[in-house]
Design a protein around this motif. Structure first.
Motif, PDB file in Angstrom:
ATOM      1  N   PRO A   2      46.911  50.457  42.477  1.00 50.94           N
ATOM      2  CA  PRO A   2      47.335  50.068  41.137  1.00 50.94           C
ATOM      3  C   PRO A   2      46.148  49.622  40.294  1.00 50.94           C
ATOM      4  CG  PRO A   2      47.988  48.419  42.737  1.00 50.94           C
ATOM      5  CD  PRO A   2      47.400  49.568  43.501  1.00 50.94           C
ATOM      6  N   GLU A   3      46.275  49.773  38.958  1.00 50.12           N
ATOM      7  CA  GLU A   3      45.188  49.365  38.078  1.00 50.12           C
ATOM      8  C   GLU A   3      45.051  47.848  38.005  1.00 50.12           C
ATOM      9  OE1 GLU A   3      45.091  51.152  34.236  1.00 50.12           O
ATOM     10  OE2 GLU A   3      45.726  53.081  35.025  1.00 50.12           O
ATOM     11  N   GLU A   4      46.169  47.121  38.165  1.00 47.75           N
ATOM     12  CA  GLU A   4      46.147  45.662  38.072  1.00 47.75           C
ATOM     13  C   GLU A   4      46.396  45.074  39.450  1.00 47.75           C
ATOM     14  OE1 GLU A   4      48.750  42.513  35.619  1.00 47.75           O
ATOM     15  OE2 GLU A   4      47.874  44.141  34.456  1.00 47.75           O
ATOM     16  N   PRO A   5      45.531  44.161  39.917  1.00 47.22           N
ATOM     17  CA  PRO A   5      45.737  43.572  41.237  1.00 47.22           C
ATOM     18  C   PRO A   5      47.077  42.844  41.323  1.00 47.22           C
ATOM     19  CG  PRO A   5      43.619  42.915  40.322  1.00 47.22           C
ATOM     20  CD  PRO A   5      44.364  43.643  39.252  1.00 47.22           C
ATOM     21  N   SER A   6      47.634  42.818  42.496  1.00 48.04           N
ATOM     22  CA  SER A   6      48.906  42.146  42.719  1.00 48.04           C
ATOM     23  C   SER A   6      48.740  40.642  42.653  1.00 48.04           C
ATOM     24  CB  SER A   6      49.436  42.527  44.099  1.00 48.04           C
ATOM     25  OG  SER A   6      50.516  41.711  44.456  1.00 48.04           O
ATOM     26  N   LYS A   7      49.764  39.965  42.122  1.00 50.86           N
ATOM     27  CA  LYS A   7      49.734  38.501  42.111  1.00 50.86           C
ATOM     28  C   LYS A   7      49.724  37.961  43.534  1.00 50.86           C
ATOM     29  CE  LYS A   7      52.126  38.068  37.752  1.00 50.86           C
ATOM     30  NZ  LYS A   7      53.399  37.805  37.127  1.00 50.86           N
ATOM     31  N   ALA A   8      50.178  38.769  44.482  1.00 52.21           N
ATOM     32  CA  ALA A   8      50.180  38.331  45.875  1.00 52.21           C
ATOM     33  C   ALA A   8      48.760  38.068  46.371  1.00 52.21           C
ATOM     34  CB  ALA A   8      50.857  39.368  46.753  1.00 52.21           C
ATOM     35  N   ALA A   9      47.770  38.668  45.718  1.00 55.17           N
ATOM     36  CA  ALA A   9      46.382  38.438  46.108  1.00 55.17           C
ATOM     37  C   ALA A   9      45.972  36.980  45.884  1.00 55.17           C
ATOM     38  CB  ALA A   9      45.456  39.358  45.316  1.00 55.17           C
ATOM     39  N   PHE A  10      46.712  36.265  45.021  1.00 57.70           N
ATOM     40  CA  PHE A  10      46.411  34.858  44.764  1.00 57.70           C
ATOM     41  C   PHE A  10      46.924  33.953  45.868  1.00 57.70           C
ATOM     42  CE2 PHE A  10      46.672  35.891  39.999  1.00 57.70           C
ATOM     43  CZ  PHE A  10      45.316  36.060  39.903  1.00 57.70           C
ATOM     44  N   GLY A  11      47.767  34.458  46.756  1.00 52.72           N
ATOM     45  CA  GLY A  11      48.369  33.604  47.786  1.00 52.72           C
ATOM     46  C   GLY A  11      49.700  33.087  47.296  1.00 52.72           C
ATOM     47  N   ASN A  12      49.924  31.782  47.390  1.00 58.74           N
ATOM     48  CA  ASN A  12      51.180  31.183  46.927  1.00 58.74           C
ATOM     49  C   ASN A  12      51.278  31.275  45.414  1.00 58.74           C
ATOM     50  OD1 ASN A  12      51.970  30.419  49.513  1.00 58.74           O
ATOM     51  ND2 ASN A  12      50.775  28.540  49.390  1.00 58.74           N
ATOM     52  N   THR A  13      52.276  31.999  44.931  1.00 52.19           N
ATOM     53  CA  THR A  13      52.443  32.157  43.491  1.00 52.19           C
ATOM     54  C   THR A  13      53.409  31.116  42.950  1.00 52.19           C
ATOM     55  OG1 THR A  13      52.022  34.518  43.690  1.00 52.19           O
ATOM     56  CG2 THR A  13      53.072  33.781  41.673  1.00 52.19           C
ATOM     57  N   ARG A  14      53.053  30.519  41.824  1.00 47.40           N
ATOM     58  CA  ARG A  14      53.901  29.546  41.136  1.00 47.40           C
ATOM     59  C   ARG A  14      54.165  30.079  39.731  1.00 47.40           C
ATOM     60  NH1 ARG A  14      53.204  27.521  45.560  1.00 47.40           N
ATOM     61  NH2 ARG A  14      53.022  25.343  46.102  1.00 47.40           N
ATOM     62  N   ARG A  15      55.359  29.768  39.195  1.00 49.46           N
ATOM     63  CA  ARG A  15      55.687  30.148  37.818  1.00 49.46           C
ATOM     64  C   ARG A  15      55.330  28.977  36.912  1.00 49.46           C
ATOM     65  NH1 ARG A  15      59.667  29.437  34.198  1.00 49.46           N
ATOM     66  NH2 ARG A  15      60.883  28.171  35.626  1.00 49.46           N
ATOM     67  N   VAL A  16      54.664  29.286  35.793  1.00 51.34           N
ATOM     68  CA  VAL A  16      54.335  28.263  34.808  1.00 51.34           C
ATOM     69  C   VAL A  16      55.602  27.986  34.009  1.00 51.34           C
ATOM     70  CG1 VAL A  16      52.885  27.641  32.847  1.00 51.34           C
ATOM     71  CG2 VAL A  16      51.945  29.059  34.686  1.00 51.34           C
ATOM     72  N   GLY A  17      56.084  26.751  34.046  1.00 55.57           N
ATOM     73  CA  GLY A  17      57.328  26.372  33.376  1.00 55.57           C
ATOM     74  C   GLY A  17      57.181  26.269  31.871  1.00 55.57           C
ATOM     75  N   LYS A  18      58.326  26.092  31.195  1.00 50.24           N
ATOM     76  CA  LYS A  18      58.324  26.054  29.736  1.00 50.24           C
ATOM     77  C   LYS A  18      57.570  24.849  29.171  1.00 50.24           C
ATOM     78  CE  LYS A  18      63.018  24.265  29.712  1.00 50.24           C
ATOM     79  NZ  LYS A  18      64.386  24.554  29.292  1.00 50.24           N
ATOM     80  N   ARG A  19      57.280  23.867  29.988  1.00 59.66           N
ATOM     81  CA  ARG A  19      56.467  22.726  29.541  1.00 59.66           C
ATOM     82  C   ARG A  19      54.987  22.950  29.840  1.00 59.66           C
ATOM     83  NH1 ARG A  19      60.866  18.452  31.364  1.00 59.66           N
ATOM     84  NH2 ARG A  19      62.054  18.446  29.430  1.00 59.66           N
ATOM     85  N   SER A  20      54.656  24.181  30.199  1.00 63.25           N
ATOM     86  CA  SER A  20      53.276  24.585  30.457  1.00 63.25           C
ATOM     87  C   SER A  20      52.664  23.828  31.636  1.00 63.25           C
ATOM     88  CB  SER A  20      52.431  24.409  29.187  1.00 63.25           C
ATOM     89  OG  SER A  20      51.189  25.037  29.342  1.00 63.25           O
ATOM     90  N   THR A  21      53.470  23.689  32.707  1.00 53.37           N
ATOM     91  CA  THR A  21      52.978  23.046  33.926  1.00 53.37           C
ATOM     92  C   THR A  21      53.397  23.861  35.143  1.00 53.37           C
ATOM     93  OG1 THR A  21      54.953  21.666  34.212  1.00 53.37           O
ATOM     94  CG2 THR A  21      53.114  20.710  32.962  1.00 53.37           C
ATOM     95  N   ILE A  22      52.680  23.649  36.217  1.00 53.60           N
ATOM     96  CA  ILE A  22      53.056  24.189  37.516  1.00 53.60           C
ATOM     97  C   ILE A  22      53.199  23.011  38.472  1.00 53.60           C
ATOM     98  CG2 ILE A  22      51.997  26.460  37.254  1.00 53.60           C
ATOM     99  CD1 ILE A  22      49.622  25.396  38.857  1.00 53.60           C
ATOM    100  N   SER A  23      53.997  23.193  39.501  1.00 52.22           N
ATOM    101  CA  SER A  23      54.181  22.145  40.491  1.00 52.22           C
ATOM    102  C   SER A  23      53.525  22.581  41.794  1.00 52.22           C
ATOM    103  CB  SER A  23      55.673  21.887  40.713  1.00 52.22           C
ATOM    104  OG  SER A  23      55.853  20.898  41.705  1.00 52.22           O
TER     105      SER A  23
END
Length: 99
Positions: A2-23
């Motif tokens: 693929p042209e774009e690397p997989s997010k899985a390459a980052f390891g544990n993926t977190r979603r950035v919440g609507k308050r612009s934070t990750i836990s």
């Protein structure tokens, strides 16, 4: 490949919440507002949390924070442009007369 690397390459993926934070480990860390609702793969390097994200097909580091303890926030003001910490306009929750 693929042209774009997989997010899985980052390891544990977190979603950035609507308050612009990750836990991470029960601590909320701020991330630049441009990354709300996107995935990121934060990880610790020593006592520093490094937050990578995909930008224009490249993985870049978008936020750094010192490790914190559960229940304590790590917020960087530069992640919230135009917002001054502590300033807000109070709004009434009802329209009745004061008691």
């Amino acid at each position: 490949m693929p042209e774009e690397p997989s997010k899985a390459a980052f390891g544990n993926t977190r979603r950035v919440g609507k308050r612009s934070t990750i836990s991470v480990e029960s601590v909320h860390y701020s991330v630049p507002h441009e990354f709300v609702e996107r995935g990121s793969g934060p990880g610790f390097h020593g006592d520093e949390l490094i937050v990578p994200a995909m930008v224009a097909g490249n993985a870049i580091e978008v936020a750094y924070h010192l490790r914190s303890t559960p229940g304590r926030l790590r917020i960087s003001d530069e992640h919230y442009p135009g917002a001054v910490r502590g300033e807000r306009t109070p709004r009434a929750t009802n329209h009745g007369p004061p008691r």
